[in-house]
Design a protein around this motif. Structure first.
Motif, mmCIF file in Angstrom:
data_model
loop_
_atom_site.group_PDB
_atom_site.id
_atom_site.type_symbol
_atom_site.label_atom_id
_atom_site.label_comp_id
_atom_site.label_asym_id
_atom_site.label_seq_id
_atom_site.Cartn_x
_atom_site.Cartn_y
_atom_site.Cartn_z
ATOM 1 N N SER A 1 -5.346 -0.557 5.685
ATOM 2 C CA SER A 1 -6.059 0.155 6.953
ATOM 3 C C SER A 1 -6.405 -0.933 8.040
ATOM 4 C CB SER A 1 -7.120 0.977 6.491
ATOM 5 O OG SER A 1 -8.195 0.349 5.633
ATOM 6 N N ASN B 1 0.700 -1.096 0.059
ATOM 7 C CA ASN B 1 0.130 -0.023 0.108
ATOM 8 C C ASN B 1 0.757 1.157 0.090
ATOM 9 O OD1 ASN B 1 -1.522 2.314 1.165
ATOM 10 N ND2 ASN B 1 -3.228 0.772 1.286
ATOM 11 N N GLU C 1 -0.214 6.925 12.950
ATOM 12 C CA GLU C 1 -1.523 5.962 13.268
ATOM 13 C C GLU C 1 -0.685 4.980 14.664
ATOM 14 O OE1 GLU C 1 -5.128 4.167 13.343
ATOM 15 O OE2 GLU C 1 -4.343 5.935 12.237
ATOM 16 N N THR D 1 0.099 3.211 3.653
ATOM 17 C CA THR D 1 0.545 2.652 4.822
ATOM 18 C C THR D 1 1.193 1.141 5.010
ATOM 19 O OG1 THR D 1 -1.808 1.894 4.885
ATOM 20 C CG2 THR D 1 -1.307 4.144 6.030
ATOM 21 N N LEU E 1 -3.527 -2.535 9.596
ATOM 22 C CA LEU E 1 -2.870 -1.246 10.268
ATOM 23 C C LEU E 1 -3.624 -1.418 11.596
ATOM 24 C CD1 LEU E 1 -0.384 0.500 10.321
ATOM 25 C CD2 LEU E 1 -2.005 2.183 9.465
ATOM 26 N N GLN E 2 -4.817 -1.222 11.623
ATOM 27 C CA GLN E 2 -5.681 -1.411 12.907
ATOM 28 C C GLN E 2 -5.545 -2.456 13.717
ATOM 29 O OE1 GLN E 2 -7.441 1.371 13.660
ATOM 30 N NE2 GLN E 2 -7.990 0.519 15.804
ATOM 31 N N ASN F 1 2.840 8.325 7.929
ATOM 32 C CA ASN F 1 1.450 7.913 8.125
ATOM 33 C C ASN F 1 1.355 6.550 9.274
ATOM 34 O OD1 ASN F 1 0.278 9.532 6.297
ATOM 35 N ND2 ASN F 1 0.658 8.175 4.492
#
Length: 404
Positions: free
Chosen positions: A66, A59, A101, A62, A69-70, A97
């Motif tokens: 997403s 990506n 996060e 990130t 990543l969470q 980024n």
């Protein structure tokens, strides 16, 4: 260059992140992250968890998606993890980024290797080479590092009219890169002079993947005490020793180990160290035959050697660590094809290695198995090179013996 060095206070738990892509299947991804884990341990970090994600490509924002990543963030918060390490080089945008996060230290594979090199560097030459590689790595990532540079060299009185902090920092780094390149040129001139002073002795260079036993072999052949341990990049500075086998003297050098995804900045910065490879008359390519991916490691080394010098050189493949080679026999009713995991050493020797004939040998430097046979092979090859180059100078052998 403190921003690259993991301090004692930061020696903590880390999470590792890798990708499974069209160009990197699950098996490869796991092998690479296993190596990343070894790199982390070498740097003094304890990996506690690995995350993988399947993507067509990283990506651009990130690195992972997403959702992944969470998931990483939740684990990091719940387990008080202070560091996340990615198996590929991250862009400035990705770093910014991800840090925003996760709110922890973010490293990529390149950053981690640079950190290990910074810790391992002992001589002025190695330290200068590592520092140059670090600044080259930092340059395109200034958007996240400018505060450090402001502390390093105050912004007051250092800016031109209307110059932004980023422009100032870029100029500072470019100045440092220019200075370090000049220092390396001066060091390189000294090394050229040293090499000229070595006379006309045949030069043999130990090359190979990192942690395959080059330094252990160096100690055996030269009867010296070169630093060797079971960690990646134990040797950074090239060590050169005069070795005599029977009546034949030659120079033996131990060089920095190669690795997959070796940062371009390091290959460029360590060119003066790798000159020992470029100027060698004979290469001893040491391979850890007990490693499950030893054939890929051979490819990595050969590719790196081509980057250093595309001229073909005589080479002996030294398959080391036969004492650690494991053989798991197949079940009688197992009809699957033979693989490296269930083939014994004798069978393995009869594969493509058989075509190498006298250009390969199987040893255990640790147990000293076949080391005498290696010495005999080395003697014949060095003698052949010497007599080809100096057909009428056989008296040099006696001359060097008298000097000793």
């Amino acid at each position: 260059m403190k921003e690259f060095v993991i301090s004692e206070a930061q020696t903590e738990k880390a999470v590792l992140v890798g990708l499974i892509t069209a160009n990197q299947n699950e098996q490869k991804a796991k092998e690479y992250v296993a190596e990343l884990s070894f790199l982390a341990e070498t740097a003094g970090v304890t990996p506690v968890k690995t995350f993988f994600q399947r993507l067509d490509m990283p990506n651009s924002v990130t690195f992972v998606g997403s959702g992944k990543l969470q998931e990483i963030k939740e684990y990091v918060v719940e387990n008080e993890i202070g560091m996340v390490i990615f198996d590929d080089e991250l862009s400035a945008k990705q770093l910014r980024n991800i840090e925003k996060e996760l709110q922890v230290m973010i490293l990529d594979r390149t950053n981690l290797i640079l950190d290990i090199f910074a810790k391992r560097a002992q001589t002025a030459n190695a330290k200068t080479q590592v520092e140059l590689a670090q600044y080259k790595y930092m340059l395109p990532r200034l958007t996240r590092l400018w505060t450090h540079l402001e502390r390093q060299r105050g912004g007051v009185g250092m800016r031109g009219p209307g110059e932004t902090q980023l422009e100032t920092d870029k100029r500072i780094i470019l100045d440092k890169i220019s200075r370090l390149k000049k220092e390396l040129l001066d060091i390189d001139k000294q090394k050229v002079a040293q090499r000229k002073n070595r006379g006309k002795l045949v030069r043999v260079a130990l090359v190979g993947y990192t942690n395959v036993g080059k330094s252990t072999l160096m100690n055996l052949l030269s009867k010296s005490e070169v630093f060797a341990e079971n960690k990646l990049f134990a040797t950074l500075d090239t060590t050169v020793r005069k070795v005599i086998i029977e009546n034949l003297p030659f120079l033996l050098s131990d060089t920095v180990g190669f690795i997959r995804k070796l940062p371009t900045e390091l290959v460029e910065s360590f060119k003066s160290t790798l000159d020992e490879v470029r100027e060698a008359d004979l290469l001893l390519h040491v391979v850890d035959i007990s490693h499950p991916s030893f054939e890929e490691q051979i490819e990595v080394v050969n590719k790196t050697l081509l980057e250093i010098d595309n001229r073909p050189k005589p080479m002996i493949m030294v398959f080391n660590k036969i004492d650690a080679f494991t053989f798991v026999p197949k079940e009688e009713d197992d009809l699957t094809a033979r693989t490296k995991e269930n083939i014994d050493l004798k069978e393995l020797e009869e594969t493509w290695m058989n075509k190498l004939k006298d250009d390969c040998i199987f040893i255990s430097a640790k147990e000293r198995t076949n080391v005498e046979a290696l010495k005999s092979l080395l003697y014949e090859r060095v003698k052949q090179i010497h007599t080809t180059r100096f057909p009428y100078n056989d008296f040099l052998y006696q001359q060097y013996d008298e000097e000793e």
